[in-house]
Design an enzyme around this catalytic site. Structure first.
Site: not given
Ligand code: PRP
Ligand code: URA
Length: 211
Positions: A107, A111, A206
């Protein structure tokens, strides 16, 4: 048409409640967080596969023939990178014959729109039971985009497994893909202004990977 509540099943089980509480706690160390996320993924998968279509079969035990059942379709796990990998790691321990595809997206912090960086899926998905794996269903943007990709490859049976879901994400996903089933271990209160789930668990990627 079914309501979001009807297509989203929230697990109600003492073990799930116990593990979710540990998963959320900020004092839970990364090593335990990993195990909990994998365990909860297995419990979600167990519940979501309860009614997969099966056909009868006969197997020979060392003593005699026995009637059994086998899954009609191959199972494809599709973790959304990064945190979804923790879910496929767990599920693959109890169902190692599952195929594993991958969708890489993150994400954008400003945005909240998902940015694609990797896609590896079998060519034909129409004959597979597809399980999209992402621990967090927040705004729903990532899940909607992932399901768009799965449908482009012909997926007809799609179930999303999310450890924690926000009501906003469940509603958005249902609006975009009313045919996709959702199983979650917890439906939380709401999103904050940064798109994080409250009370949630923080950043799943994380916490699982430690970076
Ligand atoms: C997190 C999570 C989802 C997304 C959910 O990933 O694992 O993929 O956010 O959010 P949404 O429903 O608003 O789209 P992130 O984008 O943080 O990526 P990462 O796992 O690489 O940290
Ligand atoms: N992605 C995460 O890892 N945590 C949240 O709460 C939302 C999106």
């Amino acid at each position: 048409m079914k309501t979001p509540e009807a297509v989203c099943q929230v697990l109600d089980h003492a073990l799930v409640h116990h593990k979710i509480a540990r998963l959320r706690a900020e004092t839970t160390p990364p090593s335990e967080f990993k195990t909990l996320l994998e365990d909860l993924s297995i419990l979600l998968f167990y519940e979501a596969t309860r009614r997969l279509p099966t056909s009868n079969c006969v197997v020979k035990t060392p003593l005699m023939e026995a009637e059994g059942q086998k899954l009609k379709q191959a199972v494809l796990l599709v973790p959304v990178l990064r945190a979804g990998l923790g879910m496929s790691n767990g599920i693959s321990r109890v169902f190692p014959e599952a195929l594993v595809g991958m969708i890489g997206m993150y994400r954008d912090h400003n945005t909240l729109i998902p940015v694609d960086y990797y896609l590896r899926l079998p060519d034909r998905l129409s004959d597979k039971s597809v399980f999209l794996l992402d621990p967090m269903l927040a705004t729903g943007g990532s899940a909607i985009s992932a399901i768009d990709k799965l449908k482009n490859r012909g997926a007809a049976s799609i179930t999303m497994l999310a450890i924690i879901s926000a009501p906003e994400g469940i509603a958005a996903l249902h609006k975009a893909h009313p045919d996709a089933a959702v199983f979650t271990a917890a439906k939380d209160k709401q999103l904050n202004e940064s798109g994080y789930i409250l009370p949630g668990l923080g950043d799943a990627g994380d916490r699982y990977f430690g970076v």
